[in-house]
Design a protein around this motif. Sequence first.
Motif, PDB file in Angstrom:
ATOM      1  N   ALA A   1      38.478 -11.193  36.210  1.00  0.00           N
ATOM      2  CA  ALA A   1      38.782 -10.190  36.977  1.00  0.00           C
ATOM      3  C   ALA A   1      39.655 -10.858  38.216  1.00  0.00           C
ATOM      4  CB  ALA A   1      37.665  -9.361  37.521  1.00  0.00           C
ATOM      5  N   GLU A   2      40.276  -9.742  38.902  1.00  0.00           N
ATOM      6  CA  GLU A   2      40.963 -10.321  40.096  1.00  0.00           C
ATOM      7  C   GLU A   2      40.874  -9.038  40.989  1.00  0.00           C
ATOM      8  OE1 GLU A   2      44.896 -12.645  39.518  1.00  0.00           O
ATOM      9  OE2 GLU A   2      44.697 -11.481  37.436  1.00  0.00           O
ATOM     10  N   VAL A   3      40.306  -9.380  42.207  1.00  0.00           N
ATOM     11  CA  VAL A   3      39.835  -8.361  43.150  1.00  0.00           C
ATOM     12  C   VAL A   3      40.719  -8.548  44.327  1.00  0.00           C
ATOM     13  CG1 VAL A   3      38.126  -7.089  44.093  1.00  0.00           C
ATOM     14  CG2 VAL A   3      37.776  -7.743  41.929  1.00  0.00           C
ATOM     15  N   GLY A   4      41.290  -7.444  45.065  1.00  0.00           N
ATOM     16  CA  GLY A   4      42.272  -7.674  46.120  1.00  0.00           C
ATOM     17  C   GLY A   4      41.306  -7.663  47.501  1.00  0.00           C
ATOM     18  N   ASP A   5      41.875  -7.485  48.601  1.00  0.00           N
ATOM     19  CA  ASP A   5      41.301  -7.180  49.861  1.00  0.00           C
ATOM     20  C   ASP A   5      40.804  -5.869  50.284  1.00  0.00           C
ATOM     21  OD1 ASP A   5      41.881  -9.991  50.384  1.00  0.00           O
ATOM     22  OD2 ASP A   5      43.721  -9.390  51.524  1.00  0.00           O
ATOM     23  N   ASP A   6      39.663  -5.522  50.784  1.00  0.00           N
ATOM     24  CA  ASP A   6      39.241  -4.556  51.150  1.00  0.00           C
ATOM     25  C   ASP A   6      39.022  -3.462  50.313  1.00  0.00           C
ATOM     26  OD1 ASP A   6      39.705  -4.892  54.187  1.00  0.00           O
ATOM     27  OD2 ASP A   6      41.659  -4.798  53.275  1.00  0.00           O
ATOM     28  N   VAL A   7      38.242  -4.041  48.990  1.00  0.00           N
ATOM     29  CA  VAL A   7      37.751  -3.387  47.859  1.00  0.00           C
ATOM     30  C   VAL A   7      36.323  -2.986  48.076  1.00  0.00           C
ATOM     31  CG1 VAL A   7      37.412  -3.489  45.474  1.00  0.00           C
ATOM     32  CG2 VAL A   7      39.618  -4.168  46.441  1.00  0.00           C
ATOM     33  N   MET A   8      36.064  -1.904  47.590  1.00  0.00           N
ATOM     34  CA  MET A   8      34.467  -1.531  47.783  1.00  0.00           C
ATOM     35  C   MET A   8      33.943  -0.814  46.420  1.00  0.00           C
ATOM     36  SD  MET A   8      32.627   1.281  50.253  1.00  0.00           S
ATOM     37  CE  MET A   8      30.760   1.686  50.093  1.00  0.00           C
ATOM     38  N   LEU A   9      32.894  -1.391  45.987  1.00  0.00           N
ATOM     39  CA  LEU A   9      32.162  -1.153  44.726  1.00  0.00           C
ATOM     40  C   LEU A   9      30.845  -0.411  44.995  1.00  0.00           C
ATOM     41  CD1 LEU A   9      32.698  -4.242  42.230  1.00  0.00           C
ATOM     42  CD2 LEU A   9      34.515  -2.290  42.739  1.00  0.00           C
ATOM     43  N   TYR A  10      30.467   0.596  44.175  1.00  0.00           N
ATOM     44  CA  TYR A  10      29.218   1.071  44.361  1.00  0.00           C
ATOM     45  C   TYR A  10      28.208   0.366  43.253  1.00  0.00           C
ATOM     46  CZ  TYR A  10      30.203   4.150  47.968  1.00  0.00           C
ATOM     47  OH  TYR A  10      30.828   4.972  49.366  1.00  0.00           O
ATOM     48  N   HIS A  11      26.785   0.729  43.223  1.00  0.00           N
ATOM     49  CA  HIS A  11      26.147   0.302  42.259  1.00  0.00           C
ATOM     50  C   HIS A  11      26.546   0.655  40.705  1.00  0.00           C
ATOM     51  CE1 HIS A  11      24.619   4.086  43.384  1.00  0.00           C
ATOM     52  NE2 HIS A  11      24.081   4.224  42.388  1.00  0.00           N
ATOM     53  N   GLY A  12      26.059  -0.373  39.839  1.00  0.00           N
ATOM     54  CA  GLY A  12      26.526   0.206  38.472  1.00  0.00           C
ATOM     55  C   GLY A  12      27.753  -0.098  38.047  1.00  0.00           C
ATOM     56  N   VAL A  13      28.819  -0.542  38.891  1.00  0.00           N
ATOM     57  CA  VAL A  13      30.202  -0.773  38.388  1.00  0.00           C
ATOM     58  C   VAL A  13      30.352  -1.856  37.441  1.00  0.00           C
ATOM     59  CG1 VAL A  13      32.396  -1.412  39.103  1.00  0.00           C
ATOM     60  CG2 VAL A  13      31.066   0.385  40.455  1.00  0.00           C
ATOM     61  N   THR A  14      31.268  -1.701  36.437  1.00  0.00           N
ATOM     62  CA  THR A  14      31.683  -2.957  35.553  1.00  0.00           C
ATOM     63  C   THR A  14      32.940  -3.000  35.577  1.00  0.00           C
ATOM     64  OG1 THR A  14      29.653  -2.485  33.940  1.00  0.00           O
ATOM     65  CG2 THR A  14      31.645  -3.628  33.266  1.00  0.00           C
ATOM     66  N   LEU A  15      33.508  -4.504  35.809  1.00  0.00           N
ATOM     67  CA  LEU A  15      34.848  -4.753  35.645  1.00  0.00           C
ATOM     68  C   LEU A  15      34.921  -5.553  34.425  1.00  0.00           C
ATOM     69  CD1 LEU A  15      35.859  -5.307  39.362  1.00  0.00           C
ATOM     70  CD2 LEU A  15      36.142  -3.401  38.141  1.00  0.00           C
ATOM     71  N   GLY A  16      34.944  -5.045  33.192  1.00  0.00           N
ATOM     72  CA  GLY A  16      34.455  -5.747  32.072  1.00  0.00           C
ATOM     73  C   GLY A  16      35.879  -5.948  31.139  1.00  0.00           C
ATOM     74  N   GLY A  17      35.572  -6.659  30.025  1.00  0.00           N
ATOM     75  CA  GLY A  17      36.419  -6.581  28.968  1.00  0.00           C
ATOM     76  C   GLY A  17      36.443  -5.956  27.865  1.00  0.00           C
ATOM     77  N   ARG A  18      37.565  -5.683  27.236  1.00  0.00           N
ATOM     78  CA  ARG A  18      37.571  -4.796  25.944  1.00  0.00           C
ATOM     79  C   ARG A  18      37.996  -5.904  24.743  1.00  0.00           C
ATOM     80  NH1 ARG A  18      41.885  -0.505  26.294  1.00  0.00           N
ATOM     81  NH2 ARG A  18      40.866   0.157  24.375  1.00  0.00           N
ATOM     82  N   SER A  19      38.149  -7.161  24.776  1.00  0.00           N
ATOM     83  CA  SER A  19      38.482  -8.171  23.912  1.00  0.00           C
ATOM     84  C   SER A  19      37.717  -9.254  23.840  1.00  0.00           C
ATOM     85  CB  SER A  19      40.076  -8.394  23.781  1.00  0.00           C
ATOM     86  OG  SER A  19      40.255  -9.703  23.104  1.00  0.00           O
ATOM     87  N   ALA A  20      37.331 -10.011  22.602  1.00  0.00           N
ATOM     88  CA  ALA A  20      36.765 -11.210  22.614  1.00  0.00           C
ATOM     89  C   ALA A  20      37.538 -12.584  22.709  1.00  0.00           C
ATOM     90  CB  ALA A  20      35.867 -11.101  21.659  1.00  0.00           C
ATOM     91  N   SER A  21      38.922 -12.219  22.785  1.00  0.00           N
ATOM     92  CA  SER A  21      39.867 -13.325  22.817  1.00  0.00           C
ATOM     93  C   SER A  21      39.914 -13.903  24.177  1.00  0.00           C
ATOM     94  CB  SER A  21      41.252 -12.553  22.452  1.00  0.00           C
ATOM     95  OG  SER A  21      41.521 -11.733  23.508  1.00  0.00           O
TER      96      SER A  21
END
Length: 200
Positions: free
Chosen positions: A108-128
């Motif tokens: 995952a790559e997250v830029g500046d001034d980003v806000m996440l609330y609880h329970g957020v997933t920045l996940g994958g869809r592949s095992a490669s």
Amino acid sequence: MLLNRSSARGRVSGGWRVRLSEDLETASRRDPAARTRTELLLAYPGLHAIWLHRLAHRMWHRPGLRLAARVLSNVNRSLTGIEIHPGATIGRRFFIDHGMGVVIGETAEVGDDVMLYHGVTLGGRSASRGKRHPTVEDGVTIGAGARVLGAVRIGRGSQIGANAVVVKDVPPGVVVVGVPGRIQGAGRPAEDVVDPAIYI
């Protein structure tokens, strides 16, 4: 636009005291419940998680310290309920509100001034191997319980609604809600689209 990994690491410069102060100011500005810097320092797991992640991320890029970085990230998860892989690249003024259950994957790559609330997933869809997690550009807000999956790009200034599931690229400055995620109020800037589903 989000910088590449080496450039993003370069943004960490400026000294840890400056970054600490910047993080505290961001949390104070983003959370109306915050009262004092002491409260932020002692009682905000979102801050603790990003501080421990920054240390683990530095270790991840040093030969021989990857196992130690993974152990530190596991300690971070145990203490805060927030799981951030040490390989993930996160920009400045990042804030996680409440925090419990947030997961951020290795590429995952997250830029500046980003806000996440609880329970957020920045996940994958592949095992490669290789890039398999999202790129979140500057100024994005992602609501509680949202899932952003795969090597997708979330455009600058966009908002992802609570519990949305996003598996495709999102253009800059839009609001996305629902399962699967769809643009709401197409053609209108994100700040003009008011929907209670954005954050809750």
